[in-house]
Write a protein that holds these residues in place. Structure first.
Motif, PDB file in Angstrom:
ATOM      1  N   ALA A 185      55.146  83.661  34.737  1.00 52.04           N
ATOM      2  CA  ALA A 185      55.879  83.874  35.987  1.00 52.04           C
ATOM      3  C   ALA A 185      54.966  84.582  36.983  1.00 52.04           C
ATOM      4  O   ALA A 185      54.263  85.521  36.624  1.00 52.04           O
ATOM      5  CB  ALA A 185      57.122  84.719  35.732  1.00 52.04           C
ATOM      6  N   GLN A 186      54.980  84.129  38.219  1.00 58.42           N
ATOM      7  CA  GLN A 186      54.168  84.748  39.257  1.00 58.42           C
ATOM      8  C   GLN A 186      55.040  85.653  40.121  1.00 58.42           C
ATOM      9  O   GLN A 186      56.191  85.318  40.408  1.00 58.42           O
ATOM     10  CB  GLN A 186      53.496  83.677  40.115  1.00 58.42           C
ATOM     11  CG  GLN A 186      52.500  82.832  39.338  1.00 58.42           C
ATOM     12  CD  GLN A 186      51.914  81.722  40.192  1.00 58.42           C
ATOM     13  OE1 GLN A 186      52.597  80.766  40.557  1.00 58.42           O
ATOM     14  NE2 GLN A 186      50.643  81.860  40.503  1.00 58.42           N
ATOM     15  N   PRO A 187      54.498  86.808  40.533  1.00 56.38           N
ATOM     16  CA  PRO A 187      55.308  87.764  41.294  1.00 56.38           C
ATOM     17  C   PRO A 187      55.910  87.149  42.556  1.00 56.38           C
ATOM     18  O   PRO A 187      55.191  86.601  43.395  1.00 56.38           O
ATOM     19  CB  PRO A 187      54.303  88.873  41.654  1.00 56.38           C
ATOM     20  CG  PRO A 187      53.199  88.727  40.664  1.00 56.38           C
ATOM     21  CD  PRO A 187      53.121  87.270  40.341  1.00 56.38           C
ATOM     22  N   GLY A 188      57.232  87.195  42.662  1.00 56.00           N
ATOM     23  CA  GLY A 188      57.910  86.724  43.861  1.00 56.00           C
ATOM     24  C   GLY A 188      58.057  85.226  43.980  1.00 56.00           C
ATOM     25  O   GLY A 188      58.678  84.740  44.924  1.00 56.00           O
ATOM     26  N   LYS A 189      57.548  84.463  43.031  1.00 55.94           N
ATOM     27  CA  LYS A 189      57.658  83.006  43.087  1.00 55.94           C
ATOM     28  C   LYS A 189      58.903  82.556  42.334  1.00 55.94           C
ATOM     29  O   LYS A 189      59.120  82.913  41.180  1.00 55.94           O
ATOM     30  CB  LYS A 189      56.424  82.338  42.493  1.00 55.94           C
ATOM     31  CG  LYS A 189      56.449  80.820  42.617  1.00 55.94           C
ATOM     32  CD  LYS A 189      55.163  80.193  42.101  1.00 55.94           C
ATOM     33  CE  LYS A 189      55.218  78.675  42.233  1.00 55.94           C
ATOM     34  NZ  LYS A 189      53.969  78.027  41.748  1.00 55.94           N
TER      35      LYS A 189
END
Length: 470
Positions: free
Chosen positions: A454-458
């Motif tokens: 998981a990518q931050p804010g995506k």
């Protein structure tokens, strides 16, 4: 419908994951960011969403990197309920109050320096009143009970086997003619660990949000760990001096006490005076003793036969500072379990200062020691260390025990995911990038999963999971 990770994305701490439908929002966890000073300063940043718009929070467990920013969430407008297991609610009271005290002391210390330097003063993240406001919003529940937390949104908790009350969360979303089920692993426990049952396995999910803390590591088997401790106990059976055991207050301290109680006679522990020297660990023990229904089969049998798990005839709970100082007058015959687990603060520091220079003293390191910590220096064999600016010669014998992690290792995570039918896509969280990548590669190559970090804010579109990873 979508899922967005705002914390513990490409990092280990700061758990914070937002689930949204067109009209409702539910947050998984709201934890403190821990680590380097520059990382911890991010705890002061506003949330990247409006807390007032949240319908509910679901808390996986009580560790501070999962619950530590809840008071700030309420201060910024959240008015709903915080759903968690009953035992988690009990432990959260202990950890949040301690977190508020630690933060206040840290800010007071830093502000003395900043005032002399003419810098703006810092403000604590929250205080005890904020904590009480948070505790008022806790909504305790049990495992395997379905609870509706918003229109079209229901949750169910399953035992994660990490610490007492730890849970994996199944959330079901219904909107128009669409239904989606997301499973959040929380922190998965180390199978076979004392006291707790092994983590539950689920079969159905459209998306799995999965921790990856030890995604690139395998733990030693529990039986091998017990054998290792047995060998240390045998070696110390005729020794003099004191034995110091740094331990985390919630989970590790209780595990150590229970293991000592189980092997009390075999390890010749009656000849020692045993001290648990940590007010927070003592309060956590009370919670562990209260929730007997959560014990695994072995602990339940021990409880039925012997009574409370954490009791020994020569065990003393040291509550006050005076009681702790009195231990330091003992030159021999004491086993002292005290926080913190990495020797970064707490009462263990006082005991190390009074014992490290003694050739007949022993220190048992029972957990991972991060780089730069006093515990890591002892594990690395440093001949001298500094405690409060004073140089201390290390003459004590340092023992390290592996395999005591409360987290599942890579194989444990693989086995947990393998129980799901139809290989649902996997978003990896709560891990360093390297660990995530190693685990993602293995999930893909061996189990055919579509896995990525998981990518931050995506955001991930829950209505377009057929395109996940493409």
């Amino acid at each position: 419908m979508k899922l967005t990770s705002y914390g513990a994305a490409e990092e280990v701490t700061g758990s914070c994951h937002l689930i949204e439908t067109s009209n409702h929002k539910v947050l998984f966890d709201c934890g403190l960011i821990q680590g380097r000073r520059k990382d911890e300063l991010r705890n002061h940043d506003p949330f990247p969403f409006n807390p007032a718009e949240l319908d509910a929070v679901v808390l996986s467990h009580a560790h501070i990197d999962h619950c530590g920013r809840l008071p700030m969430l309420i201060d910024q407008g959240f008015t709903g309920k915080i759903h968690c297991h009953d035992a988690t609610a009990d432990l959260v009271q202990i950890l949040l109050k301690d977190s508020a005290n630690l933060n206040a002391r840290d800010v007071e210390y830093r502000n003395r320096k900043r005032k002399r330097a003419g810098k703006p003063l810092l403000t604590p993240l929250y205080n005890q009143e904020d904590v009480e406001n948070t505790l008022d919003k806790l909504a305790p529940m049990q495992y395997l009970t379905s609870v509706k937390v918003a229109p079209g949104v229901s949750i169910k908790l399953y035992d994660a086997g990490h610490i007492l009350g730890s849970a994996m969360v199944e959330i079901t979303l219904v909107e128009d003619d669409e239904t989606r089920t997301v499973v959040f692993s929380g922190d998965l426990g180390h199978r076979g660990s004392p006291i707790l049952r092994d983590f539950s396995c689920l079969q159905k999910a459209d998306l799995v949000l999965m921790e990856s803390t030890y995604g690139n590591r395998l733990h030693r088997d529990w039986s091998e760990t017990v054998k290792e401790v047995q060998e240390i106990a045998s070696a110390l059976s005729s020794t003099r001096g004191n034995i110091l055991i740094p331990a985390f207050s919630v989970g590790r301290s209780q595990m150590i006490l229970y293991t000592m109680a189980r092997y009390f006679k075999e390890w010749d522990l009656e000849r020692w005076k045993i001290f648990l020297d940590s007010p927070m660990a003592i309060r956590a023990c009370e919670v562990y003793l209260k929730h007997t229904a959560l014990y695994d089969e072995q602990a339940a049998a021990f409880y039925k036969k012997n009574g409370p798990l954490l009791s020994m005839p020569n065990l003393t709970f040291s509550q006050t500072a005076d009681q702790s100082r009195a231990i330091n007058a003992m030159q021999t015959g004491a086993i002292v379990i005290a926080g913190s687990g990495m020797c970064t603060g707490g009462r263990i520091i006082h005991h190390l200062k009074h014992n490290l220079w003694r050739a007949d003293a022993h220190v048992i390191i029972a957990g991972y020691q991060a780089h730069g910590t006093l515990g890591r220096k002892l594990v690395d064999g440093k001949k001298t260390v500094k405690i409060w600016g004073e140089k201390i010669v290390v003459r004590a014998t340092i023992h390290t025990v592996g395999g005591l992690s409360a987290h599942a290792d890579q194989q444990g995570m693989m086995d947990w995911y393998a129980s799901f039918e139809d290989t649902p896509p996997v978003l990896l969280v709560h891990g360093e990038v390297k660990a995530m990548q190693v685990l993602a590669d293995r999930l893909t190559s061996e189990l055919g999963a579509r896995a990525r970090a998981a990518q931050p804010g995506k955001s991930t579109d829950l209505l377009a999971l057929d395109k996940f990873g493409r």
